[in-house]
Design an enzyme around this catalytic site. Structure first.
Site, PDB file in Angstrom:
ATOM      1  N   SER A  98     -94.229  12.500   9.226  1.00  0.00           N
ATOM      2  CA  SER A  98     -94.120  12.608  10.674  1.00  0.00           C
ATOM      3  C   SER A  98     -92.903  11.882  11.229  1.00  0.00           C
ATOM      4  O   SER A  98     -92.674  11.885  12.429  1.00  0.00           O
ATOM      5  CB  SER A  98     -95.381  12.029  11.338  1.00  0.00           C
ATOM      6  OG  SER A  98     -95.516  10.658  11.030  1.00  0.00           O
ATOM      7  N   CYS A  99     -92.117  11.267  10.373  1.00  0.00           N
ATOM      8  CA  CYS A  99     -91.000  10.454  10.842  1.00  0.00           C
ATOM      9  C   CYS A  99     -89.738  10.772  10.078  1.00  0.00           C
ATOM     10  O   CYS A  99     -89.698  10.600   8.860  1.00  0.00           O
ATOM     11  CB  CYS A  99     -91.319   8.967  10.710  1.00  0.00           C
ATOM     12  SG  CYS A  99     -89.938   7.898  11.148  1.00  0.00           S
ATOM     13  N   GLY A 100     -88.719  11.236  10.784  1.00  0.00           N
ATOM     14  CA  GLY A 100     -87.458  11.542  10.126  1.00  0.00           C
ATOM     15  C   GLY A 100     -86.484  10.390  10.133  1.00  0.00           C
ATOM     16  O   GLY A 100     -85.377  10.495   9.618  1.00  0.00           O
TER      17      GLY A 100
END
Length: 296
Positions: free
Chosen positions: A125-127
């Protein structure tokens, strides 16, 4: 589908039927989530949680997002590594578990600065997890999207969400995947679509497809995503030279700020016959537009 999906036993509970609460045991199809370690020249750069499949595209798109490469000819090859210590949850086994990918850059292309290496893994969910500072997030693009002359009709744009959804084959089985699609602004045609448990991974796979097909920069194209438009997705679009980003959900304030400063058209809440255009509205044609009073 291979490792893209997995079957697991579940207990299905239905409340308030005529016979009372109903309990049934059956199998359910889940989206697979596994770690992928991306190495460049044998040196670890990052670990991301992703849905297996199109790993080379994912790595290539990731390198574009990080500013390591900006053209297809800078990406030479990639190979999955096997052996002890390369299997993530299966570490210690000798077979190739396809969770480590080593990328080779073309001769003369500088290797990533060691300071770029992520301090810990990137979740699905986190780039941007693992970045050492906010300054490291603001990567400078090789392309100026503000000069892109792409224009398309608003009516064409409203058809993109349904087109995207219709092509989400794995989502139909699991309900647990994000999608990113690349559309041609001139024709409105869907060029490529990728799915992944992480929305940023889906975008990286689309950009990676362009790298492997020597299509960068992606001028004259629209990136459509199935979720919200966060800062990192705007950054990935700008890094790939994409002038327009559309989303079915909301953008963040920082995403809007980056889009405005970069000259990117950002559209959110693209649902049914309406949309919110946050930046770059001049790229969207409307017919017989009616002036509406501005709300305070």
């Amino acid at each position: 589908m291979g490792r893209i999906t997995a079957r697991r036993p579940i207990t299905r509970i239905t409340v308030g039927t005529e016979e009372g609460d109903r309990v049934a045991r059956r199998s359910d199809t889940l989206t697979v989530e596994e770690p992928l370690e991306i190495r460049v020249g044998g040196t670890s750069l990052a670990v991301t949680m992703r849905t297996p499949g199109a790993d080379v595209e994912l790595a290539a798109g990731f390198l574009v997002s990080e500013g390591v490469i900006s053209r297809g000819d800078q990406f030479r090859s990639a190979i999955h590594c096997g052996g002890p210590g390369t299997g993530g949850p299966l570490a210690g086994q000798t077979e190739n578990t396809y969770n480590v990918l080593d990328v080779s850059l073309a001769p003369g292309v500088p290797l990533p600065d060691p300071d770029m290496a992520r301090n810990f893994y990137t979740t699905s969910s986190c780039g941007l997890c693992g970045k050492a500072s906010i300054d490291a997030v603001e990567t400078v693009s090789a392309y100026d999207v503000s000069r892109d002359a792409a224009v398309l009709d608003a009516a064409t744009l409203t058809g993109f969400p349904d087109r995207l959804r219709a092509e989400q084959a794995v989502f139909d089985k699991t309900g647990g995947l994000h999608a990113a699609g690349l559309f041609d602004a001139a024709t409105g045609e869907l060029v490529v679509l990728r799915e992944d448990v992480g929305r940023h991974n889906a975008v990286d796979k689309v950009v990676g497809w362009a790298v492997l097909n020597d299509r960068l920069p992606l001028s004259g194209h629209v990136l459509m995503v199935s979720g919200r438009a966060s800062f990192e997705l705007v950054q990935k679009a700008v890094m790939a030279g994409i002038p327009m980003l559309t989303a079915v959900s909301a953008p963040s304030s920082l995403a809007v700020e980056l889009a405005a400063s970069s000259g990117l058209t950002l559209v959110g809440f693209l649902r049914g016959a309406s949309m919110n255009v946050y930046t770059g509205a001049d790229r969207i044609r409307v017919s017989e537009a009616e002036a509406v009073a501005t709300a305070p």
